[in-house]
Design a protein around this motif. Structure first.
Motif, PDB file in Angstrom:
ATOM      1  N   GLY A   1       0.872  -1.246  -0.045  1.00 10.47           N
ATOM      2  CA  GLY A   1      -0.078  -0.087  -0.154  1.00 10.47           C
ATOM      3  C   GLY A   1       0.778   1.138   0.101  1.00 10.47           C
ATOM      4  O   GLY A   1       1.928   1.157   0.620  1.00 10.47           O
ATOM      5  N   VAL A   2       0.285   2.268  -0.681  1.00 10.52           N
ATOM      6  CA  VAL A   2       0.898   3.395  -0.624  1.00 10.52           C
ATOM      7  C   VAL A   2       1.071   4.185   0.695  1.00 10.52           C
ATOM      8  O   VAL A   2       0.042   4.162   1.415  1.00 10.52           O
ATOM      9  N   PRO A   3       2.127   4.609   1.369  1.00  5.47           N
ATOM     10  CA  PRO A   3       2.209   5.105   2.700  1.00  5.47           C
ATOM     11  C   PRO A   3       1.092   6.400   2.845  1.00  5.47           C
ATOM     12  O   PRO A   3       1.127   7.296   1.800  1.00  5.47           O
ATOM     13  N   GLY A   4       0.369   6.251   3.779  1.00  9.83           N
ATOM     14  CA  GLY A   4      -0.556   7.303   4.085  1.00  9.83           C
ATOM     15  C   GLY A   4      -2.000   6.924   3.372  1.00  9.83           C
ATOM     16  O   GLY A   4      -2.862   7.597   3.664  1.00  9.83           O
ATOM     17  N   GLN A   5      -1.900   6.078   2.313  1.00  5.96           N
ATOM     18  CA  GLN A   5      -2.920   5.873   1.304  1.00  5.96           C
ATOM     19  C   GLN A   5      -3.177   4.051   1.422  1.00  5.96           C
ATOM     20  O   GLN A   5      -2.888   3.574   0.172  1.00  5.96           O
TER      21      GLN A   5
ATOM     22  N   ALA B   1      -3.088   0.252  -3.854  1.00  2.00           N
ATOM     23  CA  ALA B   1      -1.581  -0.522  -4.196  1.00  2.00           C
ATOM     24  C   ALA B   1      -0.606   0.152  -5.112  1.00  2.00           C
ATOM     25  O   ALA B   1      -1.041   0.572  -6.111  1.00  2.00           O
ATOM     26  N   MET B   2       0.474   0.095  -4.939  1.00  2.00           N
ATOM     27  CA  MET B   2       1.435   0.420  -5.544  1.00  2.00           C
ATOM     28  C   MET B   2       2.280  -0.756  -5.842  1.00  2.00           C
ATOM     29  O   MET B   2       3.282  -0.725  -6.971  1.00  2.00           O
ATOM     30  N   GLY B   3       1.848  -1.894  -5.585  1.00  9.04           N
ATOM     31  CA  GLY B   3       2.586  -3.196  -6.037  1.00  9.04           C
ATOM     32  C   GLY B   3       2.205  -4.273  -4.935  1.00  9.04           C
ATOM     33  O   GLY B   3       1.169  -4.177  -4.306  1.00  9.04           O
ATOM     34  N   ALA B   4       2.834  -5.489  -5.190  1.00  5.45           N
ATOM     35  CA  ALA B   4       2.533  -6.614  -4.326  1.00  5.45           C
ATOM     36  C   ALA B   4       3.847  -7.462  -4.111  1.00  5.45           C
ATOM     37  O   ALA B   4       4.666  -7.360  -4.985  1.00  5.45           O
ATOM     38  N   ILE B   5       3.794  -8.459  -3.085  1.00  2.44           N
ATOM     39  CA  ILE B   5       4.818  -9.266  -3.017  1.00  2.44           C
ATOM     40  C   ILE B   5       4.105 -10.734  -3.000  1.00  2.44           C
ATOM     41  O   ILE B   5       3.059 -10.791  -2.345  1.00  2.44           O
ATOM     42  N   ALA B   6       4.783 -11.801  -3.296  1.00  6.85           N
ATOM     43  CA  ALA B   6       4.143 -13.151  -3.225  1.00  6.85           C
ATOM     44  C   ALA B   6       5.315 -14.193  -2.908  1.00  6.85           C
ATOM     45  O   ALA B   6       6.229 -13.894  -2.917  1.00  6.85           O
ATOM     46  N   SER B   7       4.636 -15.245  -2.405  1.00 13.40           N
ATOM     47  CA  SER B   7       5.570 -16.465  -1.948  1.00 13.40           C
ATOM     48  C   SER B   7       6.597 -16.627  -3.008  1.00 13.40           C
ATOM     49  O   SER B   7       6.443 -16.644  -4.368  1.00 13.40           O
ATOM     50  N   GLY B   8       7.818 -16.891  -2.683  1.00 13.66           N
ATOM     51  CA  GLY B   8       8.763 -17.328  -3.671  1.00 13.66           C
ATOM     52  C   GLY B   8       9.705 -15.904  -4.025  1.00 13.66           C
ATOM     53  O   GLY B   8      10.377 -16.045  -4.899  1.00 13.66           O
ATOM     54  N   GLY B   9       9.396 -14.912  -3.195  1.00 16.22           N
ATOM     55  CA  GLY B   9      10.446 -13.707  -3.320  1.00 16.22           C
ATOM     56  C   GLY B   9      10.145 -12.656  -4.408  1.00 16.22           C
ATOM     57  O   GLY B   9      10.891 -12.036  -4.957  1.00 16.22           O
ATOM     58  N   ILE B  10       8.843 -12.901  -5.156  1.00 18.00           N
ATOM     59  CA  ILE B  10       8.400 -12.124  -6.318  1.00 18.00           C
ATOM     60  C   ILE B  10       7.872 -10.697  -5.734  1.00 18.00           C
ATOM     61  O   ILE B  10       7.149 -10.623  -5.005  1.00 18.00           O
TER      62      ILE B  10
ATOM     63  N   ILE C   1       7.435   8.483  -4.424  1.00 18.86           N
ATOM     64  CA  ILE C   1       7.585   7.561  -3.233  1.00 18.86           C
ATOM     65  C   ILE C   1       8.821   7.279  -3.370  1.00 18.86           C
ATOM     66  O   ILE C   1       9.418   6.599  -4.294  1.00 18.86           O
ATOM     67  N   SER C   2       9.751   7.255  -2.278  1.00  8.72           N
ATOM     68  CA  SER C   2      11.162   6.997  -2.238  1.00  8.72           C
ATOM     69  C   SER C   2      11.436   5.442  -1.973  1.00  8.72           C
ATOM     70  O   SER C   2      10.587   4.806  -1.778  1.00  8.72           O
ATOM     71  N   ASP C   3      12.701   5.202  -2.370  1.00 10.91           N
ATOM     72  CA  ASP C   3      12.882   3.725  -2.564  1.00 10.91           C
ATOM     73  C   ASP C   3      12.960   3.027  -1.081  1.00 10.91           C
ATOM     74  O   ASP C   3      12.412   1.963  -0.745  1.00 10.91           O
ATOM     75  N   SER C   4      13.368   4.030  -0.219  1.00 14.38           N
ATOM     76  CA  SER C   4      13.523   3.533   1.466  1.00 14.38           C
ATOM     77  C   SER C   4      11.921   3.329   1.815  1.00 14.38           C
ATOM     78  O   SER C   4      11.796   2.476   2.542  1.00 14.38           O
ATOM     79  N   ALA C   5      11.061   4.161   1.446  1.00 14.15           N
ATOM     80  CA  ALA C   5       9.694   3.930   1.976  1.00 14.15           C
ATOM     81  C   ALA C   5       9.047   2.646   1.195  1.00 14.15           C
ATOM     82  O   ALA C   5       8.582   2.023   1.914  1.00 14.15           O
ATOM     83  N   ILE C   6       9.349   2.510   0.032  1.00 17.21           N
ATOM     84  CA  ILE C   6       8.647   1.056  -0.585  1.00 17.21           C
ATOM     85  C   ILE C   6       9.492   0.051   0.153  1.00 17.21           C
ATOM     86  O   ILE C   6       8.720  -0.786   0.241  1.00 17.21           O
ATOM     87  N   ASP C   7      10.817  -0.089   0.390  1.00 19.29           N
ATOM     88  CA  ASP C   7      11.578  -1.229   0.903  1.00 19.29           C
ATOM     89  C   ASP C   7      11.025  -1.317   2.366  1.00 19.29           C
ATOM     90  O   ASP C   7      10.662  -2.283   2.945  1.00 19.29           O
ATOM     91  N   GLY C   8      10.229  -0.263   3.003  1.00 19.28           N
ATOM     92  CA  GLY C   8       9.841  -0.567   4.666  1.00 19.28           C
ATOM     93  C   GLY C   8       8.505  -1.059   4.236  1.00 19.28           C
ATOM     94  O   GLY C   8       8.382  -1.901   5.357  1.00 19.28           O
ATOM     95  N   VAL C   9       7.862  -0.710   3.365  1.00 17.21           N
ATOM     96  CA  VAL C   9       6.724  -1.402   3.325  1.00 17.21           C
ATOM     97  C   VAL C   9       6.575  -2.855   2.876  1.00 17.21           C
ATOM     98  O   VAL C   9       6.069  -3.807   3.520  1.00 17.21           O
TER      99      VAL C   9
END
Length: 219
Positions: free
Chosen positions: A61-65, A69-78, A91-99
């Motif tokens: 999810g977008v930080p604060g919203q 969805a700004m993306g998703a992760i799935a089993s298998g490291g995708i 949205i910064s890379d660090s914010a994306i990494d945090g989510v």
């Protein structure tokens, strides 16, 4: 197609009718996106007489919203990231990494809570039907498809009761087939198209999976 659906069970039974060409096939595997996709997928699995399991995916999810969805992760490291959206919202890379880090922990928790020590099903050369209770942006489903492709299934079918028309069209480029019962406009939100859209609990997920797995053992 009359909307709204009464609940996920009714939506699953209606979706099962649309998926009947896949009934009775020995190569079919149904994978539900928990939690909301499981009650829908359970009904489909009953009608198609097909095995049921999970495709664990978490929305980024977008930080604060967070609902956006700004993306998703799935089993298998995708990881799937909507780069255009992330850049347009700065949205910064660090914010994306945090989510992504937080959602990875939740993904692992659910894997253990739902599956326990049960092995992930083999999908190579099988016809896999991915099911959710609905789609909005399609980011979560797209991540599921990307994760599955790495495991070399024979065919990927997406089955959902409701989604925006543009999301369905975009996913047709990702999957081999997309079956969606209704594409209302304006779409607004998945929950708008269900009378009862109460949250599916972890306990319900475990109960439905246990019932499905026990039925397969008895066959």
């Amino acid at each position: 197609m009359q909307l709204p659906f009464k609940n996920r069970v009714e939506a699953g039974r209606l979706l099962a009718d649309a998926l009947k060409p896949y009934a009775g096939r020995t190569d079919v595997l149904i994978l539900a996106l928990p939690r909301g996709g499981l009650p829908v997928a359970f009904e489909v699995a009953q009608v198609l007489a097909a095995p049921l399991d999970l495709m664990l995916v978490r929305k980024l999810g977008v930080p604060g919203q967070e609902e956006l969805a700004m993306g998703a992760i799935a089993s298998g490291g995708i990881t799937y990231l909507n780069q255009d959206l992330a850049e347009s919202l700065r949205i910064s890379d660090s914010a994306i990494d945090g989510v992504a880090s937080r959602e990875k922990k939740e993904l692992e928790r659910r894997e253990q809570a739902y599956r326990g020590h049960r092995p992930i099903p083999e999908v190579r050369n099988r016809c896999v039907i991915l099911i959710d209770d609905g789609l909005a942006t399609g980011a979560t489903m797209r991540a599921a498809v990307l994760a599955l492709r790495q495991r070399q299934p024979g065919r990927i079918v997406i089955g959902v009761p409701v989604a925006p028309a543009d999301t369905v069209e975009n996913l047709r480029a990702e999957a081999d087939e997309v079956i969606c019962l209704a594409t209302p406009e304006p779409f607004l939100a998945i929950g708008k198209w269900y009378e009862d859209f109460s949250q599916t609990s972890d306990e319900e997920v475990r109960d439905l999976l246990t019932r499905a797995w026990q039925q397969r053992k008895q066959e």
